[in-house]
Write a protein that holds these residues in place. Structure first.
Motif, PDB file in Angstrom:
ATOM      1  N   PRO A 115      -4.273  19.012  12.819  1.00  0.00           N
ATOM      2  CA  PRO A 115      -4.519  17.741  13.515  1.00  0.00           C
ATOM      3  C   PRO A 115      -4.308  16.552  12.592  1.00  0.00           C
ATOM      4  N   ASN A 116      -3.735  15.504  13.138  1.00  0.00           N
ATOM      5  CA  ASN A 116      -3.483  14.291  12.364  1.00  0.00           C
ATOM      6  C   ASN A 116      -4.026  13.082  13.112  1.00  0.00           C
ATOM      7  N   ILE A 117      -4.133  11.977  12.415  1.00  0.00           N
ATOM      8  CA  ILE A 117      -4.566  10.736  13.046  1.00  0.00           C
ATOM      9  C   ILE A 117      -3.462  10.212  13.948  1.00  0.00           C
ATOM     10  N   SER A 118      -3.789   9.984  15.216  1.00  0.00           N
ATOM     11  CA  SER A 118      -2.919   9.223  16.114  1.00  0.00           C
ATOM     12  C   SER A 118      -3.416   7.793  16.052  1.00  0.00           C
ATOM     13  N   ALA A 119      -2.767   6.997  15.252  1.00  0.00           N
ATOM     14  CA  ALA A 119      -3.367   5.753  14.776  1.00  0.00           C
ATOM     15  C   ALA A 119      -3.443   4.666  15.830  1.00  0.00           C
ATOM     16  N   SER A 120      -4.639   4.151  16.026  1.00  0.00           N
ATOM     17  CA  SER A 120      -4.820   2.903  16.750  1.00  0.00           C
ATOM     18  C   SER A 120      -4.512   1.766  15.775  1.00  0.00           C
ATOM     19  N   VAL A 121      -4.397   0.555  16.306  1.00  0.00           N
ATOM     20  CA  VAL A 121      -4.095  -0.585  15.433  1.00  0.00           C
ATOM     21  C   VAL A 121      -5.177  -0.785  14.367  1.00  0.00           C
ATOM     22  N   PRO A 122      -6.485  -0.707  14.707  1.00  0.00           N
ATOM     23  CA  PRO A 122      -7.490  -0.843  13.643  1.00  0.00           C
ATOM     24  C   PRO A 122      -7.352   0.217  12.546  1.00  0.00           C
ATOM     25  N   GLN A 123      -7.046   1.462  12.923  1.00  0.00           N
ATOM     26  CA  GLN A 123      -6.854   2.496  11.913  1.00  0.00           C
ATOM     27  C   GLN A 123      -5.623   2.202  11.066  1.00  0.00           C
ATOM     28  N   LEU A 124      -4.562   1.776  11.719  1.00  0.00           N
ATOM     29  CA  LEU A 124      -3.341   1.450  10.991  1.00  0.00           C
ATOM     30  C   LEU A 124      -3.593   0.334   9.980  1.00  0.00           C
ATOM     31  N   LYS A 125      -4.292  -0.697  10.406  1.00  0.00           N
ATOM     32  CA  LYS A 125      -4.595  -1.805   9.494  1.00  0.00           C
ATOM     33  C   LYS A 125      -5.460  -1.342   8.327  1.00  0.00           C
ATOM     34  N   ALA A 126      -6.429  -0.481   8.620  1.00  0.00           N
ATOM     35  CA  ALA A 126      -7.309   0.014   7.555  1.00  0.00           C
ATOM     36  C   ALA A 126      -6.520   0.840   6.535  1.00  0.00           C
ATOM     37  N   ALA A 127      -5.600   1.661   7.014  1.00  0.00           N
ATOM     38  CA  ALA A 127      -4.791   2.474   6.104  1.00  0.00           C
ATOM     39  C   ALA A 127      -3.883   1.595   5.245  1.00  0.00           C
ATOM     40  N   ILE A 128      -3.305   0.562   5.856  1.00  0.00           N
ATOM     41  CA  ILE A 128      -2.452  -0.366   5.107  1.00  0.00           C
ATOM     42  C   ILE A 128      -3.265  -1.053   4.013  1.00  0.00           C
ATOM     43  N   ALA A 129      -4.463  -1.513   4.370  1.00  0.00           N
ATOM     44  CA  ALA A 129      -5.314  -2.197   3.388  1.00  0.00           C
ATOM     45  C   ALA A 129      -5.660  -1.273   2.224  1.00  0.00           C
ATOM     46  N   GLU A 130      -5.970  -0.007   2.523  1.00  0.00           N
ATOM     47  CA  GLU A 130      -6.304   0.933   1.449  1.00  0.00           C
ATOM     48  C   GLU A 130      -5.114   1.173   0.543  1.00  0.00           C
ATOM     49  N   LEU A 131      -3.951   1.372   1.122  1.00  0.00           N
ATOM     50  CA  LEU A 131      -2.759   1.618   0.309  1.00  0.00           C
ATOM     51  C   LEU A 131      -2.420   0.405  -0.548  1.00  0.00           C
ATOM     52  N   ARG A 132      -2.582  -0.776  -0.005  1.00  0.00           N
ATOM     53  CA  ARG A 132      -2.344  -1.996  -0.808  1.00  0.00           C
ATOM     54  C   ARG A 132      -3.320  -2.071  -1.974  1.00  0.00           C
ATOM     55  N   SER A 133      -4.570  -1.678  -1.730  1.00  0.00           N
ATOM     56  CA  SER A 133      -5.565  -1.711  -2.812  1.00  0.00           C
ATOM     57  C   SER A 133      -5.243  -0.705  -3.913  1.00  0.00           C
ATOM     58  N   GLN A 134      -4.445   0.319  -3.555  1.00  0.00           N
ATOM     59  CA  GLN A 134      -4.055   1.330  -4.531  1.00  0.00           C
ATOM     60  C   GLN A 134      -2.751   0.981  -5.244  1.00  0.00           C
ATOM     61  N   GLY A 135      -2.222  -0.217  -4.967  1.00  0.00           N
ATOM     62  CA  GLY A 135      -1.035  -0.672  -5.689  1.00  0.00           C
ATOM     63  C   GLY A 135       0.276  -0.487  -4.961  1.00  0.00           C
ATOM     64  N   PHE A 136       0.235  -0.139  -3.680  1.00  0.00           N
ATOM     65  CA  PHE A 136       1.465   0.007  -2.913  1.00  0.00           C
ATOM     66  C   PHE A 136       1.808  -1.341  -2.267  1.00  0.00           C
ATOM     67  N   ASP A 137       3.007  -1.811  -2.489  1.00  0.00           N
ATOM     68  CA  ASP A 137       3.426  -3.135  -2.019  1.00  0.00           C
ATOM     69  C   ASP A 137       3.857  -3.059  -0.561  1.00  0.00           C
ATOM     70  N   LEU A 138       2.890  -3.040   0.319  1.00  0.00           N
ATOM     71  CA  LEU A 138       3.162  -2.949   1.745  1.00  0.00           C
ATOM     72  C   LEU A 138       2.913  -4.301   2.413  1.00  0.00           C
ATOM     73  N   PRO A 139       3.690  -4.636   3.439  1.00  0.00           N
ATOM     74  CA  PRO A 139       3.441  -5.892   4.145  1.00  0.00           C
ATOM     75  C   PRO A 139       2.243  -5.763   5.076  1.00  0.00           C
ATOM     76  N   ASP A 140       1.658  -6.896   5.416  1.00  0.00           N
ATOM     77  CA  ASP A 140       0.596  -6.902   6.423  1.00  0.00           C
ATOM     78  C   ASP A 140       1.186  -6.528   7.783  1.00  0.00           C
ATOM     79  N   TYR A 141       0.315  -6.047   8.661  1.00  0.00           N
ATOM     80  CA  TYR A 141       0.729  -5.722  10.025  1.00  0.00           C
ATOM     81  C   TYR A 141       0.848  -7.019  10.819  1.00  0.00           C
ATOM     82  N   PRO A 142       2.043  -7.364  11.315  1.00  0.00           N
ATOM     83  CA  PRO A 142       2.202  -8.636  12.036  1.00  0.00           C
ATOM     84  C   PRO A 142       1.666  -8.515  13.469  1.00  0.00           C
ATOM     85  N   GLU A 143       0.625  -9.269  13.774  1.00  0.00           N
ATOM     86  CA  GLU A 143       0.058  -9.242  15.119  1.00  0.00           C
ATOM     87  C   GLU A 143       1.024  -9.846  16.137  1.00  0.00           C
ATOM     88  N   SER A 144       1.597 -10.999  15.790  1.00  0.00           N
ATOM     89  CA  SER A 144       2.516 -11.692  16.702  1.00  0.00           C
ATOM     90  C   SER A 144       3.775 -12.063  15.929  1.00  0.00           C
TER      91      SER A 144
END
Length: 738
Positions: free
Chosen positions: A82-111
């Protein structure tokens, strides 16, 4: 060398993998089988989208695309957890964690406005929702409770809440002006390329999607939900729950229906908190806070809004009024409307039914509820089961029969493949599906805000689905019921195909029926009360719903199901049950170093994978390993070596140790392969001799906080250390691996 691909996924299954996979590698190596890993976790899928922004060390291959290609080959042998079927809040949380670990990822664009933002959003959208399953499921689904699991449930029944004939719990659904009632469906005579377009009242035409390739014989559906009717319906249910003083609960699947259901969820939040949004909606919107992300997203972002305390007080005042919201966690104040991915209909509804029709209120109280499932396509199955329980009481796990499932899901069949063809209307007009000649195949009059979607079901998967249903009916002798409603446009087309394709098979002596989902549910629950089995042959969504509903009632959990996907090109996909990825289990490990995730689904899938290798490649030793693993799994159950639920007892890691012990003993005792017996005899003796020492080492680590170095992207070294805490056990397994 034979190969098994073991997927790296998320949350509790990922943590369990750190403990179980070394054991699998050690045992499978004895049959010349290499166990490979592919990272299809949410974090891994995110990183694979942005290689140009990462260093050479950080870059990650697109493992999901690679596995998707593998699934179309005869060589495929994939164990999918089983894997995460990501909702937007989960996706944003994962992006934030990866950025904190030094991965240069862009923010999730809402609009997204710029081309760059639109490109970033498109990449992230590939990761959202059920991005994994449609890619890997190049075959239809065979899910059932293995005999060992069913026998265990009968001998050690799980608890069932008592039902009362005067229970006020009920399902509320629209029944009109929703996806079910607005559906149109066509069968394509020949391959073509379709276009979906919006035609405004002034004739302005906007292409919503073009280049939509379809095959000859393919079923294509189109429908929409009238949002004005939806909001009126939701308001009526809020008022009804208040008048009856029962709980209000919403049941959607925002993870799989990743475009439509978050929007519906947002309408429910706005309707329930109508006074709040009437007064403060503009302020919330200007701060980028969307009801689609749930009440939790709004509350977490309030500090950025002018007048935050006034808005917070208004929300709290609304929560203090009737109706009471059902709760995900009353101790922490997490409501049914907090996070779209927290309440998943196929898990939440069976849990409520198992609990006597009760959910939990704001004070931790149990009470009846109006279970709101807006679209009426499948809501009736739950009402049918509720009515049966009101009339006859709770089911008895010691005597009840089973409802295995044959599910149509290959090639993104039906609604679960609709993500790229679902649109929220920005203007009134007509949405049309047209073929390459310009002929309008289907059309709907829509208003601004309506949710329109199309979905596809290819002919080859339908043929394979019918074949699999006949195969299972022949193998078991049980009735097989196609859950199809002749009054629904899509189902009417499927009924015609099923009727035709059944003629291609020997069906003499088989009990094959076609019933509406409500009638099929009623028929099935009547039979399970008599201790009889009934195969449910369903489409993709009902496959998901039924393989939670009936196992939760029969077994106490859906994680103990055997889930086999015979891939259409000859390979095998072996899924480890329908138990989700269990985020609360991770939280418990982090706080108490105790993981209660049950890997039974993995044990069952591994055994089937080994037997598939034996059949496909003539690897006789793999069959011996698989049969011995089944014996070990049955001992894990019968000797109560599954994870318990509290400190001081064995957890997931302890169950893995006992599986290894029993597996080695079964191999040492079997007589088909003397070389294997000689190889594993000493292993069995050593593990048995050191049982108490190993068990104590596993218990000694409990009760302490654990730092995994991340939630969505844990640190490898820290997680291996946490999940393999017994040096004595590790030494035996690692020696066998070498």
């Amino acid at each position: 060398m034979s190969t098994i691909v073991y997927t790296r996924t998320d949350e509790a299954p990922l943590l369990a993998t750190y403990s179980l996979k070394p054991i699998l590698e050690a045992f499978a190596g004895a049959a010349g089988i290499e166990v490979q890993t592919r990272d299809i976790s949410l974090a891994g899928r995110i990183l694979a989208q942005f290689p140009e922004r990462l260093t050479d060390e950080q870059r990650q291959d697109d493992a999901l695309a690679e596995l998707g290609e593998l699934a179309t080959t005869p060589e495929a042998n994939i164990i999918k957890l089983p894997n995460i079927s990501a909702s937007v809040p989960q996706l944003k949380a994962a992006i934030a964690e990866l950025r904190s670990q030094g991965f240069d990822l862009p923010d999730y664009p809402e609009s997204p406005q710029t081309d760059e933002d639109k490109d970033v959003r498109a990449r992230y959208d590939k990761v959202k929702g059920s991005a994994v399953n449609p890619v890997l499921r190049e075959g239809n689904s065979d899910r059932r409770a293995p005999d060992a699991v069913k026998n265990y449930a009968r001998s050690r029944p799980h608890s069932m809440g008592a039902w009362s004939a005067d229970s006020r719990t009920r399902v509320a659904t629209m029944g009109e002006r929703d996806f079910a009632s607005n559906e149109q469906s066509v069968v394509l005579d020949q391959a073509d390329t379709l276009t979906i377009r919006h035609v405004a009242a002034d004739g302005t035409t906007t292409v919503l999607k073009d280049g939509l390739a379809v095959e000859a014989g393919e079923v294509v559906d189109a429908t929409f939900m009238d949002v004005a009717a939806l909001r009126s319906f939701l308001a009526e249910q809020v008022e009804a729950a208040a008048a009856e003083d029962i709980l209000f609960s919403l049941h959607l699947k925002a993870t799989m229906m990743k475009v439509s259901d978050p929007i519906i969820f947002g309408h429910a939040v706005e309707t329930f908190f109508a006074d709040v949004f009437e007064r403060y909606g503009a302020q919330l919107a200007s701060a980028g806070l969307s009801a689609n992300d749930g009440l939790g997203g709004i509350l977490s972002g309030l500090d950025q809004v002018e007048g935050a305390e006034e808005i917070r007080a208004a929300i709290e005042a609304r929560l203090a009024e009737l109706p009471r919201l059902s709760m995900v966690n009353s101790d922490k104040g997490i409501t049914n409307l907090h996070i779209p991915s927290d309440v998943i209909v196929d898990a939440s509804m069976p849990a409520m039914i198992r609990n006597g029709g009760k959910l939990w209120g704001p004070q931790g109280e149990e009470d009846d509820t109006v279970a709101v499932i807006p679209d009426s396509s499948y809501a009736g199955i739950y009402q049918a089961v509720i009515e049966d329980c009101k009339a006859h009481g709770a089911y008895d796990p010691t005597t009840m029969g089973s409802v295995p499932n044959v599910g149509l899901m290959a090639k993104k069949a039906e609604e679960y493949g609709s993500h790229d063809k679902t649109f929220e209307m920005t203007a009134a007009g007509t949405v049309q599906v047209v073929d390459s000649s310009g002929t309008v195949l289907m059309e709907h009059e829509v208003a601004e805000g309506d949710i329109w979607r199309a979905c596809q079901t290819k002919d080859e998967p339908i043929r394979d689905w019918v074949k699999l249903a006949v195969t299972r009916a022949r193998a078991t002798g049980d009735p097989a019921v196609f859950w199809l409603d002749e009054n629904r446009a899509h189902d009417a087309n499927l009924i015609a195909k099923v009727t035709a394709y059944l003629k291609d098979h020997d069906t003499d002596g088989l009990d094959l029926q076609i019933m509406s989902p409500v009638d099929a549910a009623t028929f099935s629950v009547q039979r399970i009360r008599e201790g009889k089995n009934t195969i449910s042959v369903t489409g993709n969504v009902l496959r998901d719903y039924n393989t939670d509903l009936f196992p939760i009632l029969e077994l106490g959990t859906s994680a103990k199901m055997l889930s086999v996907v015979p891939l259409m090109n000859g390979g095998g996909l072996f899924e480890t049950g329908a138990g989700g990825s269990a985020p609360k289990h991770v939280q418990q490990l982090q706080s108490e170093n105790y993981l209660r995730w049950d890997s039974l689904g993995e044990f069952l899938a591994i055994a089937e994978s080994l037997r598939h290798l034996a059949d496909r490649e003539g690897n006789a030793r793999a069959a011996v390993l698989g049969d011995a693993l089944d014996k070990a799994t049955e001992r894990v159950l019968t000797e109560d070596r599954s994870p318990a639920r509290r400190l001081g007892q064995i957890d997931n890691r302890g169950s893995h140790f006992y599986l290894a012990l029993y597996w080695a003993q079964a191999l040492a005792e079997q007589t088909e392969d003397t070389e294997l017996a000689e190889r594993f005899g000493p292993v069995a003796e050593e593990l048995a001799a050191k049982e108490q020492q190993i068990a104590q080492e596993l218990l000694d680590v409990q009760g302490k906080e654990v730092d995994l170095g991340g939630y969505y992207h844990p640190d490898e070294e820290k997680t291996f250390a946490a999940m393999r805490p017994s040096a004595t056990f590790n030494a035996v397994i690692d020696a066998l691996r070498e």
